[in-house]
Motif scaffolding. Structure first.
Motif, mmCIF file in Angstrom:
data_model
loop_
_atom_site.group_PDB
_atom_site.id
_atom_site.type_symbol
_atom_site.label_atom_id
_atom_site.label_comp_id
_atom_site.label_asym_id
_atom_site.label_seq_id
_atom_site.Cartn_x
_atom_site.Cartn_y
_atom_site.Cartn_z
ATOM 1 N N ASP A 101 26.424 61.320 72.538
ATOM 2 C CA ASP A 101 26.457 62.769 72.759
ATOM 3 C C ASP A 101 26.911 62.071 74.405
ATOM 4 O O ASP A 101 25.940 61.439 74.942
ATOM 5 C CB ASP A 101 25.282 63.999 72.840
ATOM 6 N N PRO A 102 27.649 62.217 75.728
ATOM 7 C CA PRO A 102 28.018 62.812 76.889
ATOM 8 C C PRO A 102 27.001 62.730 78.071
ATOM 9 O O PRO A 102 26.394 61.994 78.180
ATOM 10 C CB PRO A 102 28.928 62.727 77.466
ATOM 11 N N VAL A 103 26.391 63.297 77.074
ATOM 12 C CA VAL A 103 25.353 64.004 78.097
ATOM 13 C C VAL A 103 24.012 62.966 78.329
ATOM 14 O O VAL A 103 23.723 63.045 79.763
ATOM 15 C CB VAL A 103 24.153 64.992 77.214
ATOM 16 N N VAL A 104 23.640 62.192 77.737
ATOM 17 C CA VAL A 104 22.856 61.430 78.110
ATOM 18 C C VAL A 104 23.328 59.863 78.441
ATOM 19 O O VAL A 104 22.391 59.156 79.593
ATOM 20 C CB VAL A 104 21.825 60.858 76.297
ATOM 21 N N PHE A 105 25.068 60.421 78.520
ATOM 22 C CA PHE A 105 25.117 58.897 79.962
ATOM 23 C C PHE A 105 25.897 59.837 80.820
ATOM 24 O O PHE A 105 27.417 58.753 81.122
ATOM 25 C CB PHE A 105 26.368 57.827 79.147
#
Length: 364
Positions: free
Chosen positions: A140-144
């Motif tokens: 998930d790109p939320v975490v990066f």
């Protein structure tokens, strides 16, 4: 704000955190609200407290790069037939027992073993390989988010689009900053009950619904939704009916919805794969509730992959799995029979990319 001049390889100052009175540092990126002592990492594993601040430990490091068809994201109404450079990092802020990419999202070794790539190099590689977009996916790109946002900026400078494939589990302030840089998003709506979210993902439903509402009504980011149907857990007629009625009432009839097939993986090996009939049944319920564009995925189903005109029901774009078979839409997405514009972002489909998946190695 992230200071681009102070980054070390694989690490960058993180945004969205604050210090607590008890000496801990709280991450404000997602509803986990992880509270960390020195050296601790959040549940996502990639956001860490170092000294009196937080860092993102995977900035500039990826789990690998591939050129994919845009339909694989899945996005059926965003530049159909085009190709996209896809990549992810490590870590995830959900704990899905059925994770289909667990070797990446749950990895603890990726933090050391990932490919290195700056945002600029990623954008250059996408353009060199003929991709129209870069997708932040696999985990998930939320975490990066900082890495994804920097890469989106580099892509936009080169005339490329940026795409988020996400579970949508994010607080309001970072959500505004993040989606201001995204041209399209596919949000994984994993189910439509709090019980399913809490028991199967370790998260909550309401923040995901908030993200969907925000994307649809407060941004220019193109939105599509995916639901992985898991036998016996989130595939009942009642739940699919409630979910698709909510989408119709709160998001609108033109938001594309993808029902995709589950296969046993990670910590959910005791359930069977999703029968194709379940996907077709879900699609029928959604269409009966008024949704215009409902698709089936991870199966060969030409009807379930076809885009129809919402007005005259003409066949406009036929697909089989991720492959575009033919397209009658013009570059503006208009039906040639009645002139109705199909919701989405369209361009000329000269020659569809096809089902290929091409690994890309970025030069150091």
């Amino acid at each position: 704000m992230t200071d681009l001049d102070t980054r070390t390889a694989g690490s960058a100052a993180a945004r969205w955190w604050h210090r607590l009175d008890d000496g801990r540092v709280q991450c404000d990126l997602c509803p986990r609200d992880c509270r960390l002592h020195e050296g601790q990492r959040g549940l996502c594993f990639v956001r860490q407290r170092v000294g009196d601040a937080m860092v993102l430990t995977t900035h500039g490091r990826s789990s690998g790069f591939c050129i994919d068809p845009i339909e694989k994201k899945p996005l059926n109404h965003f530049l159909p037939g085009s190709s996209v450079l896809s990549f992810g990092t490590a870590g995830c802020n959900l704990a899905c027992k059925f994770c289909q990419n667990w070797d990446i999202s749950k990895s603890r070794e990726q933090d050391r073993l990932s490919d290195s790539a700056s945002p600029q190099r990623i954008a250059e590689a996408a353009r060199a390989n003929g991709a129209s977009s870069v997708a932040f996916t696999y985990n998930d790109p939320v975490v990066f988010a900082e890495y994804a946002m920097d890469t989106a900026d580099a892509c936009h400078a080169m005339g490329l689009h940026s795409i988020a494939v996400t579970a949508g589990y994010m607080h309001a302030e970072p959500r505004r900053d993040f989606y201001a840089r995204m041209d399209a998003a596919n949000v994984d709506l994993k189910g439509f009950t709090e019980n399913f979210y809490f028991r199967q993902t370790g998260a909550h439903l309401a923040p995901v619904l908030d993200t969907l509402l925000y994307l649809r009504h407060d941004t220019g980011c193109w939105l599509e939704i995916t639901t992985l149907l898991i036998p016996g857990l989130n595939d009942s007629d009642a739940e699919i009916d409630a979910m698709t009625r909510w989408i119709a009432d709160r998001l609108g009839l033109d938001v594309p919805l993808h029902f995709t097939a589950f296969h046993p993986d990670y910590r959910m090996l005791d359930l069977p794969p999703t029968p194709p009939a379940t996907l077709r049944r879900a699609r029928s319920i959604a269409l009966a509730n008024g949704l215009h564009h409902v698709y089936t995925g991870n199966v060969h189903d030409i009807e379930g992959g076809t885009t129809f005109c919402a007005q005259c029901h003409a066949v406009l774009l036929r697909r089989d799995w991720y492959e575009v078979l033919d397209c009658r839409l013009d570059e503006h997405g208009a039906c040639p029979d009645c002139g109705t514009r199909v919701a989405g972002r369209f361009g000329t489909v000269a020659r569809a990319f096809g089902r290929r998946r091409i690994p890309v190695r970025l030069a150091a």
